[in-house]
Design a protein around this motif. Structure first.
Motif, mmCIF file in Angstrom:
data_model
loop_
_atom_site.group_PDB
_atom_site.id
_atom_site.type_symbol
_atom_site.label_atom_id
_atom_site.label_comp_id
_atom_site.label_asym_id
_atom_site.label_seq_id
_atom_site.Cartn_x
_atom_site.Cartn_y
_atom_site.Cartn_z
ATOM 1 N N THR A 108 0.849 -1.205 0.000
ATOM 2 C CA THR A 108 0.000 0.000 0.000
ATOM 3 C C THR A 108 0.880 1.247 0.000
ATOM 4 O O THR A 108 1.880 1.311 0.717
ATOM 5 C CB THR A 108 -0.931 0.031 1.239
ATOM 6 N N GLU A 112 -4.747 6.133 3.007
ATOM 7 C CA GLU A 112 -6.126 5.666 2.766
ATOM 8 C C GLU A 112 -6.136 4.175 2.436
ATOM 9 O O GLU A 112 -6.960 3.422 2.949
ATOM 10 C CB GLU A 112 -6.795 6.443 1.617
ATOM 11 N N GLU A 113 -5.210 3.779 1.542
ATOM 12 C CA GLU A 113 -5.154 2.356 1.154
ATOM 13 C C GLU A 113 -4.858 1.476 2.370
ATOM 14 O O GLU A 113 -5.470 0.426 2.546
ATOM 15 C CB GLU A 113 -4.004 2.138 0.159
ATOM 16 N N SER A 116 -7.816 1.303 4.735
ATOM 17 C CA SER A 116 -8.950 0.489 4.265
ATOM 18 C C SER A 116 -8.598 -0.997 4.335
ATOM 19 O O SER A 116 -9.456 -1.837 4.606
ATOM 20 C CB SER A 116 -9.453 0.942 2.895
ATOM 21 N N LYS A 117 -7.316 -1.343 4.151
ATOM 22 C CA LYS A 117 -6.870 -2.740 4.311
ATOM 23 C C LYS A 117 -7.115 -3.187 5.764
ATOM 24 O O LYS A 117 -7.678 -4.252 6.023
ATOM 25 C CB LYS A 117 -5.369 -2.785 3.967
ATOM 26 N N GLU A 119 -9.137 -1.795 7.957
ATOM 27 C CA GLU A 119 -10.583 -1.794 8.240
ATOM 28 C C GLU A 119 -11.254 -3.072 7.732
ATOM 29 O O GLU A 119 -12.077 -3.672 8.421
ATOM 30 C CB GLU A 119 -11.252 -0.565 7.598
ATOM 31 N N SER A 120 -10.874 -3.514 6.535
ATOM 32 C CA SER A 120 -11.541 -4.698 5.987
ATOM 33 C C SER A 120 -11.150 -5.945 6.796
ATOM 34 O O SER A 120 -11.991 -6.809 7.050
ATOM 35 C CB SER A 120 -11.255 -4.871 4.497
#
Ligand code: UDP
Length: 372
Positions: A108, A112-113, A116-117, A119-120
């Motif tokens: 990443t 942001e990337e 979001s990794k 978070e998922s």
């Protein structure tokens, strides 16, 4: 009238600060330690001109300007910034968990990337409110980092499943969405030039010091020497384990001088985060002081099962142990002219700056109680 105002049991950082502060106010102190040297776990010694941390890496860091000024009055500190690496099965990752780590783990590029990794992975794990170290770690950095950089290291270090450990242990580590490998968030950080032993020796200058003397080998006689006792050893041992033994994590240090090898790993601290490697980290001491000696000294740190009587290192602050400690604390509060403090007597996982604060606090409390 007894010979000394205070008997201080333990010549580690806590006992030494207390001794220094008390002698400054005109009190007489005798400080004893069962080890053959002063300094407790912050003890350093020179091997081939390389300052070696005998009981594991001690990097001074604090957010308190007061504590920083205090320690700097005893030594000059260098600009060392701790930026350890993690070695997981031969691949290196930066610590603490930051944009460099996320790039190495996932490729990443942007915050942001990376976010979001995480978070998922957090969503997949379905953790609402984390109530153990595993859940806390996954919530903070996701499952991949947990599996590769946290689980193996933590379970080796603490000898327990991460699901049985309190979440707060991992909260010590920063998680950053910047490319910043500084392990600590604190404002001040460094290593004392010349090591920690000279600091402690300065603190103890005004006291009578006896090393290689176990308090419990002649407690009655030693108590008879002073009006007051400051006890910095294990609290359960003081009370003869009357309620049972507190648990600790033990450590074994394997220190080797590598002659004619000037640079072993290129960094002061490399953590081995897989579960197969038996040690948790390798310290290469010369990098704490940017050394250019022709030789190097490395220490492998092995976590071991603690047996009562062996050196206690990390208190295991789970619910059972904390409940047991509180029973001892209750007894401690009822002692006359005996004061308890430090990592072992308070059964707390303290950093050096916290120890200094606690020691100064104890001296202030004692002086208040005695109307001084
Ligand atoms: N930790 C980890 N992986 C690492 C470094 C630390 O999982 O590479 C976890 C581990 O649970 C450890 C805790 O973070 O006990 C605190 O680490 P720290 O470096 O503060 O421990 P210390 O230096 O006091 O042993």
């Amino acid at each position: 009238m007894k010979k000394y105002d205070y008997l201080i049991v333990g010549a580690g950082l806590f006992g030494s600060v207390v001794a220094y502060e008390l002698t400054k106010t005109g009190k007489t102190c005798i400080v004893i330690d069962k080890r053959g040297h002063v300094g407790g776990n912050v003890y350093t010694k020179s091997i081939r001109d390389i300052i070696t941390h005998k009981y594991g890496a001690h990097i001074f860091h604090t957010n308190s300007q007061f504590v920083w000024n205090y320690i700097c009055s005893f030594a000059e500190f260098n600009r060392y910034t701790n930026s350890p690496l993690a070695n997981y099965k031969g691949k290196l990752y930066n610590l603490p968990f930051n944009m460099n780590t996320f790039y190495q783990m996932w490729g990443t590029i942007s915050p942001e990337e990376a976010l979001s990794k995480i978070e998922s992975q957090k969503l997949e794990a379905k953790i609402d409110i984390p109530d153990n170290l595993e859940e806390q770690a996954i919530s903070l950095v996701g499952r991949d980092i947990y599996e590769k950089l946290i689980k193996g290291y933590t379970e080796k270090q603490w000898g327990r499943n991460a699901t049985e450990l309190p979440a707060f242990i991992i909260q010590r580590l920063p998680v950053r969405f910047t490319f910043d490998n500084n392990y600590f968030d604190d404002k001040y950080q460094g290593i004392p030039i010349g090591g920690y032993t000279p600091i402690v020796e300065k603190m103890l200058r005004g006291s009578e010091v006896i090393t290689g003397l176990d308090y419990f080998s002649d407690k009655k006689y030693l108590d008879s020497l002073a009006e007051n006792v400051v006890y910095t050893g294990e609290i359960d041992r003081y009370f003869n384990y009357c309620y049972g033994t507190l648990e600790y994590r033990g450590l074994r240090f394997e220190t080797v001088l590598l002659k004619k090898r000037s640079n072993y790993q290129g960094n002061a601290v490399v953590n081995y985060t897989d579960s197969d490697t038996p040690y948790t980290r390798i310290i290469e001491h010369k990098h704490f002081e940017f050394g250019s000696q022709p030789d190097t000294v490395i220490t492998k740190e092995y976590p071991v099962v603690f047996q009562p009587g062996a050196e206690p290192y990390y208190p295991i602050n789970n619910c059972d142990n904390n409940t047991l400690y509180n029973k001892y604390l209750d007894l401690a509060c009822r002692q006359n002219n005996v004061y308890f403090g430090g990592r072992l007597a308070e059964y707390k996982y303290y950093n050096m700056d916290q120890i200094i604060e606690r020691a100064l606090n104890l001296v202030a409390r004692v002086r208040l109680r005695k109307n001084e």
